[in-house]
Scaffold this motif. Structure first.
Motif, PDB file in Angstrom:
ATOM      1  N   GLN A   3      -5.328   5.927  -3.824  1.00 48.59           N
ATOM      2  CA  GLN A   3      -4.660   6.174  -5.100  1.00 48.59           C
ATOM      3  C   GLN A   3      -3.156   5.926  -4.987  1.00 48.59           C
ATOM      4  OE1 GLN A   3      -5.571   9.959  -6.807  1.00 48.59           O
ATOM      5  NE2 GLN A   3      -4.213   9.702  -8.550  1.00 48.59           N
ATOM      6  N   GLU A   4      -2.610   6.217  -3.827  1.00 49.95           N
ATOM      7  CA  GLU A   4      -1.177   5.995  -3.613  1.00 49.95           C
ATOM      8  C   GLU A   4      -0.850   4.521  -3.378  1.00 49.95           C
ATOM      9  OE1 GLU A   4      -0.313   8.583  -0.360  1.00 49.95           O
ATOM     10  OE2 GLU A   4      -0.406  10.405  -1.573  1.00 49.95           O
ATOM     11  N   GLY A   5      -1.873   3.707  -3.218  1.00 53.04           N
ATOM     12  CA  GLY A   5      -1.664   2.277  -3.079  1.00 53.04           C
ATOM     13  C   GLY A   5      -1.171   1.822  -1.724  1.00 53.04           C
ATOM     14  N   VAL A   6      -1.493   2.581  -0.661  1.00 60.34           N
ATOM     15  CA  VAL A   6      -0.986   2.216   0.667  1.00 60.34           C
ATOM     16  C   VAL A   6      -2.056   1.563   1.547  1.00 60.34           C
ATOM     17  CG1 VAL A   6       0.766   4.026   0.580  1.00 60.34           C
ATOM     18  CG2 VAL A   6      -1.454   4.515   1.648  1.00 60.34           C
ATOM     19  N   LEU A   7      -3.277   1.433   1.028  1.00 62.03           N
ATOM     20  CA  LEU A   7      -4.355   0.812   1.794  1.00 62.03           C
ATOM     21  C   LEU A   7      -4.637  -0.595   1.270  1.00 62.03           C
ATOM     22  CD1 LEU A   7      -6.890   3.784   2.037  1.00 62.03           C
ATOM     23  CD2 LEU A   7      -5.024   3.189   3.612  1.00 62.03           C
TER      24      LEU A   7
END
Length: 369
Positions: free
Chosen positions: A116-120
């Motif tokens: 959800q945080e967009g770090v993957l």
């Protein structure tokens, strides 16, 4: 346009962008391992993995297998408790100092949040359709790479077979007092979940009776296996073991027939800001490759086309375990902490140095071992 429809459309778009999730279709990898290998060599020939575990050398077997399969590649696999690695990754992201290319942890609750945080990086390794659907994110943000399970490990030379403890109540046998070893349940969430299932079935009285057995308490889940193998203890339920017995060893992994045991698919993901993205893809493809799953990992495969050893079924076919249940337990952090606090009332505060050692904020190499 109807105002209500306009509002719903705006709300849907708001939720879509707020989620930080891209639903653009990502196709599974088509390149072979050898093609990925060549790309990884050109990129810099190394990959760094933060792996959940209990001792600095616990992943040495995987490191050797990877580097043997891909000469010239270096796998920096750095082991620590998952609950320390996830905090470390969060801090590195916050301070723009990210080290790992791949995160491979037991803290299953982190992966939906990181997605959800967009770090993957949304990425699907080759053979994606053969990975059991519940063990992979539909967008490819993370995937299960192997199935681990905690259940009984018994020293078969110290106890006759008719005295091997396999069900939860077997551990209350007075003859085992002082001879059991257990990981502090308030230190490891998988062991904590073992007790949660037992309390749900037998009540808190079980915990009180178990503590009265004076079990040896250790940090990490490798120590119980070592204690049982060496004879310092005769049995545990807070570690894993090979599904194929080794006749040269003193201990054996044994499943219960009735009581629940803990199982889950260890998740791995490539960080979007990975310094070695091609090598990370090579590692993830190799780890989920049919040959690796069949011949290198010692418990269950995450793949539907890899049969378990003789005498076992696929992990999702057992009625007394549910890998998805552990994932749900991990997701409810408030519930986990409430149960952990109650367990501390029975077991006391965790004591002892962490078994992997202290790795500080930015470990780039495994500790010497």
């Amino acid at each position: 346009m109807d105002k209500r429809k306009t509002y719903l459309s705006i709300s849907a778009l708001t939720l879509f962008f707020a989620s930080g999730v891209s639903h653009a279709s990502v196709s599974p990898e088509k390149r072979s391992l050898d093609e990925l290998y060549q790309r990884a060599l050109k990129e810099g020939n190394e990959v760094t993995v933060y792996a959940g575990g209990d001792t600095a050398g616990q992943q040495d077997g995987m490191k050797k297998a990877f580097e043997t399969r891909f000469p010239g590649m270096k796998l920096n696999v750095i082991v620590d408790y998952s609950k320390f690695h996830d905090a470390r990754v969060d801090n590195q992201l916050a301070t723009h100092s990210l080290i790992p290319d791949v995160v491979q942890l037991q803290t299953l609750q982190d992966y939906p949040r990181w997605k959800q945080e967009g770090v993957l990086l949304n990425y699907k390794p080759r053979g994606w359709d053969k990975i059991y659907p519940a063990f992979r994110d539909h967008d490819g943000a993370w995937t299960g790479v192997f199935v681990d399970a905690f259940s009984n490990v018994v020293n078969t030379r110290a106890l006759p077979e008719n005295q091997w403890p396999t069900e939860a109540r077997d551990y209350l046998n007075p003859s085992l007092k002082g001879k059991i070893v257990v990981t502090w349940p308030n230190d490891d969430d998988a062991v904590l979940f073992w007790f949660k299932q037992v309390v749900d079935k037998y009540g808190w009285g079980y915990v009180q009776k178990f503590v009265a057995q004076e079990p040896q308490r250790v940090r990490g889940t490798q120590a119980p296996a070592d204690y049982v193998e060496s004879g310092k203890a005769v049995a545990t339920f807070s570690t894993d073991g090979s599904l194929v017995p080794d006749e040269k060893t003193n201990s054996r992994f044994i499943l219960p027939k009735n009581d629940p045991f803990v199982s889950w698919a260890q998740r791995a993901a490539i960080m979007k800001k990975a310094r070695h993205p091609e090598a990370a893809k090579l590692y993830l493809n190799w780890l989920t490759d049919k040959d690796t799953q069949k011949n290198i990992w010692y418990m269950w495969s995450v793949r539907t086309d890899v049969a378990p050893p003789k005498g076992y079924r696929h992990i999702w076919e057992y009625k007394n375990t549910n890998p998805e249940a552990f994932a749900a337990f991990m997701q409810d952090r408030a519930g986990v902490e409430r149960f952990r606090s109650q367990m501390t009332l029975y077991f006391g505060e965790v004591k002892g140095e962490p078994s992997p050692g202290w790795l500080a904020l930015h470990p780039e190499q495994a500790l010497k071992h």
